[in-house]
Write a protein that holds these residues in place. Sequence first.
Motif, PDB file in Angstrom:
ATOM      1  N   GLN A  66       0.826  -0.979   0.019  1.00 14.03           N
ATOM      2  CA  GLN A  66      -0.141  -0.105   0.034  1.00 14.03           C
ATOM      3  C   GLN A  66       0.819   1.234   0.045  1.00 14.03           C
ATOM      4  OE1 GLN A  66      -3.041   0.019   3.155  1.00 14.03           O
ATOM      5  NE2 GLN A  66      -3.410  -2.145   2.945  1.00 14.03           N
ATOM      6  N   HIS A  67       0.634   2.343  -0.550  1.00 13.28           N
ATOM      7  CA  HIS A  67       1.188   3.581  -0.770  1.00 13.28           C
ATOM      8  C   HIS A  67       0.344   4.731  -0.226  1.00 13.28           C
ATOM      9  CE1 HIS A  67       4.171   6.633  -1.836  1.00 13.28           C
ATOM     10  NE2 HIS A  67       3.088   7.259  -2.483  1.00 13.28           N
ATOM     11  N   TYR A  68       0.505   5.265   0.731  1.00 12.47           N
ATOM     12  CA  TYR A  68      -0.011   6.529   1.244  1.00 12.47           C
ATOM     13  C   TYR A  68       0.993   7.676   1.185  1.00 12.47           C
ATOM     14  CZ  TYR A  68      -3.811   3.365   2.403  1.00 12.47           C
ATOM     15  OH  TYR A  68      -4.849   2.408   2.390  1.00 12.47           O
ATOM     16  N   TYR A  69       0.754   8.902   0.821  1.00  9.01           N
ATOM     17  CA  TYR A  69       1.462   9.988   0.640  1.00  9.01           C
ATOM     18  C   TYR A  69       1.956  10.447   1.906  1.00  9.01           C
ATOM     19  CZ  TYR A  69       0.804   9.608  -4.276  1.00  9.01           C
ATOM     20  OH  TYR A  69       0.707   8.990  -5.460  1.00  9.01           O
ATOM     21  N   ILE A  70       1.360  10.790   2.947  1.00  7.93           N
ATOM     22  CA  ILE A  70       1.609  11.559   4.047  1.00  7.93           C
ATOM     23  C   ILE A  70       0.695  11.126   5.382  1.00  7.93           C
ATOM     24  CG2 ILE A  70       0.066  13.387   3.423  1.00  7.93           C
ATOM     25  CD1 ILE A  70       2.301  15.520   4.097  1.00  7.93           C
ATOM     26  N   ASP A  71       1.262  11.325   6.594  1.00  7.60           N
ATOM     27  CA  ASP A  71       0.790  11.153   7.972  1.00  7.60           C
ATOM     28  C   ASP A  71      -0.364  12.205   7.946  1.00  7.60           C
ATOM     29  OD1 ASP A  71       0.083  10.790  10.369  1.00  7.60           O
ATOM     30  OD2 ASP A  71       1.955  10.951  11.276  1.00  7.60           O
ATOM     31  N   ARG A  84       6.708  17.268  -5.408  1.00  6.29           N
ATOM     32  CA  ARG A  84       7.849  16.181  -5.047  1.00  6.29           C
ATOM     33  C   ARG A  84       7.199  15.362  -4.115  1.00  6.29           C
ATOM     34  NH1 ARG A  84       9.679  16.858  -0.009  1.00  6.29           N
ATOM     35  NH2 ARG A  84       9.256  18.921  -0.035  1.00  6.29           N
ATOM     36  N   LEU A  85       6.573  15.421  -3.261  1.00  7.90           N
ATOM     37  CA  LEU A  85       5.746  14.516  -2.549  1.00  7.90           C
ATOM     38  C   LEU A  85       4.770  13.456  -3.298  1.00  7.90           C
ATOM     39  CD1 LEU A  85       4.607  13.469   0.297  1.00  7.90           C
ATOM     40  CD2 LEU A  85       2.572  15.274  -0.011  1.00  7.90           C
ATOM     41  N   LEU A  86       4.157  14.035  -4.240  1.00  7.91           N
ATOM     42  CA  LEU A  86       3.476  13.221  -5.301  1.00  7.91           C
ATOM     43  C   LEU A  86       4.234  12.308  -6.144  1.00  7.91           C
ATOM     44  CD1 LEU A  86       0.671  15.783  -6.225  1.00  7.91           C
ATOM     45  CD2 LEU A  86       0.617  14.047  -4.441  1.00  7.91           C
ATOM     46  N   ASP A  87       5.613  12.735  -6.490  1.00  8.26           N
ATOM     47  CA  ASP A  87       6.642  11.907  -7.142  1.00  8.26           C
ATOM     48  C   ASP A  87       6.912  10.687  -6.422  1.00  8.26           C
ATOM     49  OD1 ASP A  87       6.149  13.548  -9.582  1.00  8.26           O
ATOM     50  OD2 ASP A  87       7.911  14.785  -9.145  1.00  8.26           O
ATOM     51  N   THR A  88       6.702  10.659  -4.957  1.00 10.51           N
ATOM     52  CA  THR A  88       7.211   9.387  -4.255  1.00 10.51           C
ATOM     53  C   THR A  88       6.664   7.982  -4.655  1.00 10.51           C
ATOM     54  OG1 THR A  88       5.464   9.750  -2.464  1.00 10.51           O
ATOM     55  CG2 THR A  88       7.686  10.779  -2.336  1.00 10.51           C
ATOM     56  N   LEU A  89       5.373   7.971  -5.499  1.00  7.69           N
ATOM     57  CA  LEU A  89       4.862   6.650  -5.660  1.00  7.69           C
ATOM     58  C   LEU A  89       5.558   5.992  -6.559  1.00  7.69           C
ATOM     59  CD1 LEU A  89       2.659   4.749  -5.834  1.00  7.69           C
ATOM     60  CD2 LEU A  89       1.593   6.038  -7.684  1.00  7.69           C
ATOM     61  N   SER A  90       6.237   6.437  -7.725  1.00  6.79           N
ATOM     62  CA  SER A  90       7.324   5.876  -8.487  1.00  6.79           C
ATOM     63  C   SER A  90       8.613   5.352  -7.970  1.00  6.79           C
ATOM     64  CB  SER A  90       7.532   6.794  -9.951  1.00  6.79           C
ATOM     65  OG  SER A  90       8.250   8.179  -9.480  1.00  6.79           O
ATOM     66  N   ASP A  91       9.080   6.193  -6.848  1.00  2.00           N
ATOM     67  CA  ASP A  91      10.292   5.524  -6.275  1.00  2.00           C
ATOM     68  C   ASP A  91       9.901   4.443  -5.447  1.00  2.00           C
ATOM     69  OD1 ASP A  91      11.853   7.779  -7.192  1.00  2.00           O
ATOM     70  OD2 ASP A  91      11.418   9.006  -5.523  1.00  2.00           O
ATOM     71  N   GLN A  92       8.641   4.443  -4.831  1.00  2.00           N
ATOM     72  CA  GLN A  92       8.189   3.417  -3.938  1.00  2.00           C
ATOM     73  C   GLN A  92       8.037   2.173  -4.603  1.00  2.00           C
ATOM     74  OE1 GLN A  92       8.329   3.789  -0.511  1.00  2.00           O
ATOM     75  NE2 GLN A  92       9.087   5.837  -0.797  1.00  2.00           N
ATOM     76  N   PRO A 116      -4.489   9.559   0.053  1.00  2.00           N
ATOM     77  CA  PRO A 116      -3.522  10.793   0.229  1.00  2.00           C
ATOM     78  C   PRO A 116      -2.963  10.731   1.396  1.00  2.00           C
ATOM     79  CG  PRO A 116      -5.938  11.419   0.470  1.00  2.00           C
ATOM     80  CD  PRO A 116      -5.797   9.922  -0.073  1.00  2.00           C
ATOM     81  N   ALA A 117      -3.482  10.186   2.479  1.00  2.26           N
ATOM     82  CA  ALA A 117      -2.988  10.341   3.978  1.00  2.26           C
ATOM     83  C   ALA A 117      -3.283   8.747   4.749  1.00  2.26           C
ATOM     84  CB  ALA A 117      -3.616  11.275   4.550  1.00  2.26           C
ATOM     85  N   TRP A 118      -2.366   8.704   5.603  1.00  2.91           N
ATOM     86  CA  TRP A 118      -2.764   7.503   6.292  1.00  2.91           C
ATOM     87  C   TRP A 118      -2.711   7.961   7.827  1.00  2.91           C
ATOM     88  CZ3 TRP A 118       1.237   6.251  10.180  1.00  2.91           C
ATOM     89  CH2 TRP A 118       2.192   6.857  10.132  1.00  2.91           C
ATOM     90  N   THR A 119      -3.447   7.215   8.812  1.00  3.06           N
ATOM     91  CA  THR A 119      -3.453   7.437  10.047  1.00  3.06           C
ATOM     92  C   THR A 119      -2.573   6.377  10.972  1.00  3.06           C
ATOM     93  OG1 THR A 119      -5.648   8.522   9.867  1.00  3.06           O
ATOM     94  CG2 THR A 119      -4.958   7.763  11.888  1.00  3.06           C
ATOM     95  N   GLY A 120      -1.588   6.856  11.640  1.00  3.39           N
ATOM     96  CA  GLY A 120      -0.840   5.974  12.372  1.00  3.39           C
ATOM     97  C   GLY A 120      -1.431   5.610  13.955  1.00  3.39           C
TER      98      GLY A 120
END
Length: 120
Positions: A66-71, A84-92, A116-120
């Motif tokens: 799973q991929h979520y961009y931000i906390d 820059r944040l949205l480009d992280t998917l391809s790196d992951q 868009p976001a995850w809750t930890g």
Amino acid sequence: MVGKTINGSQLGRDYIQLKNLLQSVRFYTKASLYGPNIGRPRRNAAALLDGFMKTAGTVVNAVTWQHYYIDDQTVNVADFMKTRLLDTLSDQIAKVHRVVNSHAPGKKVWLAGVGPAWTG
């Protein structure tokens, strides 16, 4: 099991046991198995995936993550405008493929969840 953790190798052994159990029941002999459904492949999640693939990479039909961009505890509206944040998917995606292909070349990799976001 609150407060208990397992490593990727243990999770892999559990998947092997589950696959063997499924194959012992006639109705489930052809059942597919997917996992381990890790989060973004950073430190701990990447290590868990590596241990899992070493142990059970051949047991799963496809690797899921799973991929979520931000906390969502630290996010603000401006964060969603950062390319820059949205480009992280391809790196992951590349990181997950590297780990998977080092143990099970050609294994299918599925993005099982994105948001868009995850809750930890």
